[in-house]
Each structure stands twice: as structure tokens, then as C-alpha cells.
Design an enzyme around this catalytic site. Sequence first.
Site, PDB file in Angstrom:
ATOM      1  CE  LYS A  44     -86.884  -7.785  55.793  1.00 35.07           C
ATOM      2  NZ  LYS A  44     -85.987  -6.715  55.532  1.00 35.07           N
ATOM      3  N   GLY A  45     -89.548 -12.531  51.578  1.00 35.77           N
ATOM      4  CA  GLY A  45     -89.982 -12.572  49.979  1.00 35.77           C
ATOM      5  C   GLY A  45     -91.505 -13.245  49.799  1.00 35.77           C
ATOM      6  CD  GLU A 101     -88.088 -19.055  49.704  1.00 40.83           C
ATOM      7  OE1 GLU A 101     -88.772 -18.048  49.753  1.00 40.83           O
ATOM      8  OE2 GLU A 101     -86.868 -19.118  49.901  1.00 40.83           O
ATOM      9  CG  ASP A 102     -88.849 -15.375  47.453  1.00 43.49           C
ATOM     10  OD1 ASP A 102     -88.351 -16.241  47.577  1.00 43.49           O
ATOM     11  OD2 ASP A 102     -88.520 -14.285  47.806  1.00 43.49           O
ATOM     12  CG  ASP A 105     -80.919 -18.802  42.248  1.00 44.10           C
ATOM     13  OD1 ASP A 105     -81.272 -18.191  41.511  1.00 44.10           O
ATOM     14  OD2 ASP A 105     -79.877 -19.087  42.725  1.00 44.10           O
ATOM     15  CE  LYS A 133     -83.887 -16.865  39.583  1.00 39.68           C
ATOM     16  NZ  LYS A 133     -83.099 -15.676  39.491  1.00 39.68           N
ATOM     17  CB  VAL A 155     -87.649 -11.786  38.777  1.00 37.95           C
ATOM     18  CG1 VAL A 155     -87.606 -12.345  37.277  1.00 37.95           C
ATOM     19  CG2 VAL A 155     -87.852 -12.981  39.667  1.00 37.95           C
ATOM     20  CG  ASP A 161     -85.181  -8.049  48.246  1.00 35.82           C
ATOM     21  OD1 ASP A 161     -85.154  -9.545  48.083  1.00 35.82           O
ATOM     22  OD2 ASP A 161     -84.053  -7.804  48.844  1.00 35.82           O
ATOM     23  NE  ARG A 167     -88.172  -7.230  50.933  1.00 34.35           N
ATOM     24  CZ  ARG A 167     -87.497  -8.306  50.816  1.00 34.35           C
ATOM     25  NH1 ARG A 167     -88.151  -9.397  50.165  1.00 34.35           N
ATOM     26  NH2 ARG A 167     -86.341  -8.311  51.397  1.00 34.35           N
TER      27      ARG A 167
HETATM   28  P1  IMP Z   1     -81.695 -20.664  46.644  1.00 36.41           P
HETATM   29  O1  IMP Z   1     -81.127 -21.167  47.991  1.00 36.41           O
HETATM   30  O2  IMP Z   1     -80.496 -20.447  45.987  1.00 36.41           O
HETATM   31  O3  IMP Z   1     -82.658 -21.315  46.157  1.00 36.41           O
HETATM   32  O4  IMP Z   1     -81.965 -19.067  46.915  1.00 36.41           O
HETATM   33  C1  IMP Z   1     -83.391 -18.767  47.004  1.00 36.41           C
HETATM   34  C2  IMP Z   1     -83.545 -17.410  47.589  1.00 36.41           C
HETATM   35  O5  IMP Z   1     -82.727 -16.485  46.732  1.00 36.41           O
HETATM   36  C3  IMP Z   1     -84.758 -16.635  47.401  1.00 36.41           C
HETATM   37  O6  IMP Z   1     -85.666 -16.955  48.442  1.00 36.41           O
HETATM   38  C4  IMP Z   1     -84.660 -15.349  47.156  1.00 36.41           C
HETATM   39  O7  IMP Z   1     -84.394 -14.590  48.292  1.00 36.41           O
HETATM   40  C5  IMP Z   1     -83.174 -15.166  46.473  1.00 36.41           C
HETATM   41  N1  IMP Z   1     -83.515 -15.072  45.172  1.00 36.41           N
HETATM   42  C6  IMP Z   1     -83.108 -16.070  44.100  1.00 36.41           C
HETATM   43  N2  IMP Z   1     -83.493 -15.566  42.878  1.00 36.41           N
HETATM   44  C7  IMP Z   1     -83.686 -14.466  42.787  1.00 36.41           C
HETATM   45  C8  IMP Z   1     -84.327 -13.427  42.021  1.00 36.41           C
HETATM   46  O8  IMP Z   1     -84.210 -13.561  40.637  1.00 36.41           O
HETATM   47  N3  IMP Z   1     -84.988 -12.326  42.494  1.00 36.41           N
HETATM   48  C9  IMP Z   1     -85.045 -11.969  43.927  1.00 36.41           C
HETATM   49  N4  IMP Z   1     -84.451 -13.173  44.759  1.00 36.41           N
HETATM   50  C10 IMP Z   1     -83.856 -14.078  44.282  1.00 36.41           C
HETATM   51 MG    MG Z   2     -86.015 -15.262  50.003  1.00 37.74          MG
END
Ligand code: IMP
Ligand code: MG
Length: 182
Positions: A44-45, A101-102, A105, A133, A155, A161, A167
Site C-alpha cells: 500500500k506504501g 516503491e515507497d 531498505d 536507505k 519513517v 506506515d 499513511r
Molecule cells: P526491503 O525489502 O527491505 O527493501 O523493504 C522495503 C519495504 O520495507 C518497504 O516497501 C516498506 O514497506 C518497508 N520499510 C522499510 N523501511 C521503512 C520505514 O522506514 N518506514 C516504513 N516502512 C519501511
Molecule cells: Mg512497502
Amino acid sequence: MIKDIERKLVSEEEIDEITSRIASQIYDDYRDSTRRLVLICILKGSLMFTSELMKKLRLPLEIEFMKVSSYGSKTTSSGMINIHLDIKREDLSDADFIIVEDIIDSGKTLSHLVQYLKEKGACSVKTCTLLDKPSRRTVDFVPDYCGRVIPDKFVVGFGLDYAEKYRNLPYVGILKPEVYEN
Ligand code: IMP
Ligand code: MG
């Protein structure tokens, strides 16, 4: 809601500048393409980011939705990706895709999705994120379009969220650690 925010990190004005800049980068990259352009909003992000971006994109485009999650609802991702909602189209070979994507990470969600769409036969796949990040990466992944690099803070807002809340904040703010630490 606002009492849980430590400070604003990306303001409404900056979000507006970021979406304008990325829209013009995408425009320059795809203006001469004869293929269909499909934005994939990752629910949803990236709901708000995708809608702001598409309003500013002066190109014919289509929109699809995917819903993915990694296990666990806390502030770190487990790295196991589930696809809850997939794109409906059968033939992906006639279109260029941009995954919107939002935040990135660990990088696992987007690297998994790029691989997934390529295996399904997508003509091309690029990635676009509002926030990044890079200090948290566990896999080697660099997005094609990036709004802003941020430090290793959790964040929320503008679609992002914590446990489904925050959100609807119109900006991105740092969540006070005490909200998720107890
Ligand atoms: P990744 O697969 O570790 O890159 O995760 C990315 C997903 O983790 C994003 O789409 C978010 O849903 C969630 N996420 C990572 N960091 C944050 C944050 O600081 N706030 C909210 N959601 C986050
Ligand atoms: Mg997400």
C-alpha cells in the site's frame, strides 16, 4: 498522530519537487519509446507517490498494482517476500515497466520483483523509489530513479506506515522510537 513524530524529514514542498524531477527524468527516458509504459504501484506504501508521479507524467501510460509483503510487521524486514496481488496481464513482452516503491531498505523486495517480472517476460523493468536507505542494504541493489537518500531512521507518512498507521500524513516524518520500542 502528530505527537508520535520526532521531526519532519521530507516536507510537502520537497515531495512536490522530487515528483516533478523524477517525472521529467522518466519523460526524457521514455518519450521516444513506441512500447507501452506501465507503472506498477506497490501497495500500500507507494499509493500516494504513484498518484503524484503519474499526475506529472505527460506520457501515455498504464497503471497496475501489486501487493507484496515481507514477513513480520515490525520495523525490520525478514527478507521473505510474499506476492499477495499480482498483475493480471498475461503478456508482458510488449511493455516497459517501472516499479514504483515507497522506500528501499534491505533491497530484497525490489530485487525480487525485478527478477520476477523479467522471468515473466517483461520487455524491460526499471525501479523508482521515493526514499532510499542505502546503509541498510543486504543485497546489491541500486534504483533507477530515487527521490531522496535518507539516514537509517524509521519513517512514516505519505503512504508509509507503522502497523498500518500514519499513511495519511502529507509529509514524511521520523517516528519516535518509543512508539515501536515497547
Ligand atoms: P526491503 O525489502 O527491505 O527493501 O523493504 C522495503 C519495504 O520495507 C518497504 O516497501 C516498506 O514497506 C518497508 N520499510 C522499510 N523501511 C521503512 C520505514 O522506514 N518506514 C516504513 N516502512 C519501511
Ligand atoms: Mg512497502
